[in-house]
Design an enzyme around this catalytic site. Sequence first.
Site, PDB file in Angstrom:
ATOM      1  N   ASP A 126       0.305  -0.968  -0.149  1.00 18.20           N
ATOM      2  CA  ASP A 126       0.088  -0.229   0.044  1.00 18.20           C
ATOM      3  C   ASP A 126       1.071   1.482  -0.612  1.00 18.20           C
ATOM      4  O   ASP A 126       2.274   1.456   0.578  1.00 18.20           O
ATOM      5  CB  ASP A 126      -0.995   0.189   0.814  1.00 18.20           C
ATOM      6  CG  ASP A 126      -1.755   0.677   1.270  1.00 18.20           C
ATOM      7  OD1 ASP A 126      -1.996   1.778  -0.060  1.00 18.20           O
ATOM      8  OD2 ASP A 126      -2.693   1.772   1.756  1.00 18.20           O
ATOM      9  N   HIS A 152       2.884   3.285  -9.184  1.00 20.64           N
ATOM     10  CA  HIS A 152       2.790   1.557  -9.161  1.00 20.64           C
ATOM     11  C   HIS A 152       3.631   1.422  -9.973  1.00 20.64           C
ATOM     12  O   HIS A 152       4.566   0.581 -10.025  1.00 20.64           O
ATOM     13  CB  HIS A 152       1.028   1.720 -10.356  1.00 20.64           C
ATOM     14  CG  HIS A 152       0.466   1.614  -9.516  1.00 20.64           C
ATOM     15  ND1 HIS A 152      -0.724   1.265  -7.942  1.00 20.64           N
ATOM     16  CD2 HIS A 152      -1.236   2.551  -9.642  1.00 20.64           C
ATOM     17  CE1 HIS A 152      -1.386   1.286  -7.969  1.00 20.64           C
ATOM     18  NE2 HIS A 152      -1.987   2.629  -8.827  1.00 20.64           N
ATOM     19  N   LEU A 159      11.621 -20.287  -3.770  1.00 24.32           N
ATOM     20  CA  LEU A 159      11.080 -20.243  -3.190  1.00 24.32           C
ATOM     21  C   LEU A 159       9.553 -20.266  -4.135  1.00 24.32           C
ATOM     22  O   LEU A 159       9.368 -19.916  -4.927  1.00 24.32           O
ATOM     23  CB  LEU A 159      11.203 -17.821  -2.973  1.00 24.32           C
ATOM     24  CG  LEU A 159      10.262 -16.956  -3.207  1.00 24.32           C
ATOM     25  CD1 LEU A 159      10.225 -17.004  -1.609  1.00 24.32           C
ATOM     26  CD2 LEU A 159      10.735 -16.159  -3.084  1.00 24.32           C
TER      27      LEU A 159
END
Length: 237
Positions: free
Chosen positions: A10, A27, A121
């Site tokens: 955020d 973004h 991962l």
Amino acid sequence: MPRHVAIIMDGNGRWAKQKGKLRTFGHKAGVESVRSSVRYCRKHNIESLTLFAFSSENWLRPVQEVSTLMELFNLVLGSEVKKLHKNDVRLRVIGDISRFDTKLVNKIMAAEELTKDNTSLTLNIAANYGGKWEMVNSCKNLIKSVKEGLIDIDAIDESVFEQQTSLAGQPDVDLLIRTGGDQRISNFLLWHIAYAELYFTNTLWPDFDEDAFQLAIDEFQSRQRRYGMLNEQVNSK
């Protein structure tokens, strides 16, 4: 170290606004923080990293911003997947991808197929995802299995339900991080964060680098996880 870290990314828009830029600029800048977080997890042998990229409620944002996010998702899939594969990272996209256009869905499926055998991962990208949606969808899958005679209703327990969720087979979330200063869950991973430690930071997502990640881990390691037990019981283990 936590086995599974989830992050609500955020603050992109506010970061851009502070710099006199459009929200979409934030973004795009946030992509580097995604790379940084993946590097940190690989370096410290964290098994799973789940990033909240686009919620089912984000469709309500301005059309231009949603369009830019979709374009960015397309670009990142194109530019980053080979790097993830080279670094033994498995990519999974969780959420209802049926609303995305065919080109994007095909890119998602190709990326998941390319990286499916990687083990260092697992990077889960939550896109058009909502925690309530996931739980309803899991219930529907279980009901279908019961109707088809594949499972007895009395056999359904937490572990059986877990197998119907988006993150089946992965560890529960140990640490949930939210950047940007807000202190709420925002309908993210409601089933998986039942015993997660929550960490909120005022750092905006584009500024969340490996040092900021380490601060979150330091805080996590300072806490005692009791899982309903008393301090004395945990200390005696």
